[in-house]
Write a protein that holds these residues in place. Sequence first.
Motif, PDB file in Angstrom:
ATOM      1  N   ARG A 152      -3.998 -15.626  -2.075  1.00 15.84           N
ATOM      2  CA  ARG A 152      -4.109 -14.129  -2.645  1.00 15.84           C
ATOM      3  C   ARG A 152      -5.792 -13.751  -2.346  1.00 15.84           C
ATOM      4  O   ARG A 152      -5.732 -12.611  -1.929  1.00 15.84           O
ATOM      5  N   GLY A 153      -6.384 -14.778  -2.384  1.00 11.09           N
ATOM      6  CA  GLY A 153      -7.916 -14.313  -2.119  1.00 11.09           C
ATOM      7  C   GLY A 153      -8.125 -14.120  -0.684  1.00 11.09           C
ATOM      8  O   GLY A 153      -9.226 -13.512  -0.290  1.00 11.09           O
ATOM      9  N   LEU A 156      -3.302  -4.382  -4.619  1.00 12.82           N
ATOM     10  CA  LEU A 156      -2.412  -5.421  -4.783  1.00 12.82           C
ATOM     11  C   LEU A 156      -1.129  -5.226  -5.472  1.00 12.82           C
ATOM     12  O   LEU A 156      -0.174  -6.073  -5.304  1.00 12.82           O
ATOM     13  N   GLU A 163      -7.623  -4.637  -0.556  1.00 10.94           N
ATOM     14  CA  GLU A 163      -8.581  -4.407  -1.872  1.00 10.94           C
ATOM     15  C   GLU A 163      -7.805  -4.694  -3.020  1.00 10.94           C
ATOM     16  O   GLU A 163      -6.616  -4.718  -3.226  1.00 10.94           O
ATOM     17  N   GLU A 164      -8.642  -5.206  -4.040  1.00  3.85           N
ATOM     18  CA  GLU A 164      -8.098  -5.570  -5.324  1.00  3.85           C
ATOM     19  C   GLU A 164      -7.089  -4.549  -5.947  1.00  3.85           C
ATOM     20  O   GLU A 164      -6.095  -4.828  -6.684  1.00  3.85           O
ATOM     21  N   ARG A 165      -7.467  -3.396  -5.795  1.00  4.51           N
ATOM     22  CA  ARG A 165      -6.704  -2.204  -6.437  1.00  4.51           C
ATOM     23  C   ARG A 165      -5.529  -2.037  -5.598  1.00  4.51           C
ATOM     24  O   ARG A 165      -4.392  -1.455  -6.185  1.00  4.51           O
TER      25      ARG A 165
END
Length: 442
Positions: free
Chosen positions: A34-35, A44, A40-42
């Motif tokens: 996942r990392g 996922l 971008e985090e938004r």
Amino acid sequence: MTISAKQQLTFTNSLDDNLDSIYLHIYPNTFRNRGTAPFEERELTSVYPNGFSPGWMEIHNVKVKGDVCHYKIIGTNKTILRITLNKPLNIGDTADISIEFTVKLPNANTRLGYGEETVNISNWYPILSVYDTTGWNLDPYYSIGDPFYSEMAIYKVSLAIPKDFSIAATGNIIKMDVDKDNATYWIEADIVRDFAMVLSKGFDIKEGVINDITVNSFTLGDEKKEEALQYGIDSIEIFNKLFGHYPYKQISIVACDFFLGGMEYPNLVMISKNLYEIEEDFPLEYVIAHEIAHQWWYGIVGNNEIIEPWLDEALTEYSTLMYFEEKYGDHIKEQIFEKMIKAQYENFTSIEPDKGEGILRSLREFESNLEYSSIVYSKGAMFLEELRNNMGDEAFLEGIRQYFNQYKYKNATTLDFYELMEANSEKELKPLFEEWLNIKVE
């Protein structure tokens, strides 16, 4: 959702150096955690609606001319395969490399992965790194932009898939056999820089022909079947007229489980299935025209999309404007330019002032996809509009056509583009390029 594969790569050393090692990108490994997933985090939640799902590549063995050789998986997120040759590959010599590997596809609505309706298979095999004046290009799979840079090759692919799937792919299907369980395809693609496929059990396929080019439209629902095909036909016809003839036999427009608008590959464009469900036609037409324009700028004329992403993206965005200008008239082109292109850039800079670095920046220099698209796409298209106004329509178009013809099947640079536009201009373009790109032009 696993691919088992054997790759035979014939590589001739046409460089200026003898080679001790050969490097290939193995992009699927970036999806392992996942990392390290390239988002971008938004993004996922949209990419992984069922929760994070890993993907990867396993290399089982590597041989050169039939002999086992040493290899090592290196690089950021283990995305580089280094093959150490048993003896140096001298200039002009050829290496026959055999690689056996498997790929695990993630459950992800992205370039590589599967969703509810499609299996997207791209950037999926060991692909030769580019060796240029800087040496081997070993950049990782960045989360911003399209972090790819590749050379042209000839692909011959044999592929067995469950027979209830239909396939859209780079290249031409030469023949097909069906047995009790599987369909086997033989596919050939001449002089392309990548090979991608999309599979689905639910494709509805429509076909049209323009300028002796077959346009295939793969849709998933009942919405906009005729429209999608027509947008593809119109795009090929307009870009053939504007820039130069599309040199392949087919192009496939493919509705996909894809969280973004679209993505380009040789002879194949992925289009988010969500765009077909929007009542308004404009978003679908815009994205199809944009992705097909990439067949000229990235597919046929390549560039380093990592250090000079503006060169294909700005040209493609401006080509999309030219599509609407040709099809609907100047007033529609001007509306899109003002209300969409300039508006996005101005909205972004009202929140995040433009630091003045110019549009020529590498992917590493952008902090978000919003910044990237606002500068590279929007400000890049604004620069090309200014360039066109400076040169005049005729000189601008002639410069673009010469750029296409001179760098067809090659990788071009910003300097290559500048020199051809300058040669076609009655006005000196150096100040314009230096101002917008923030570079010194010698």
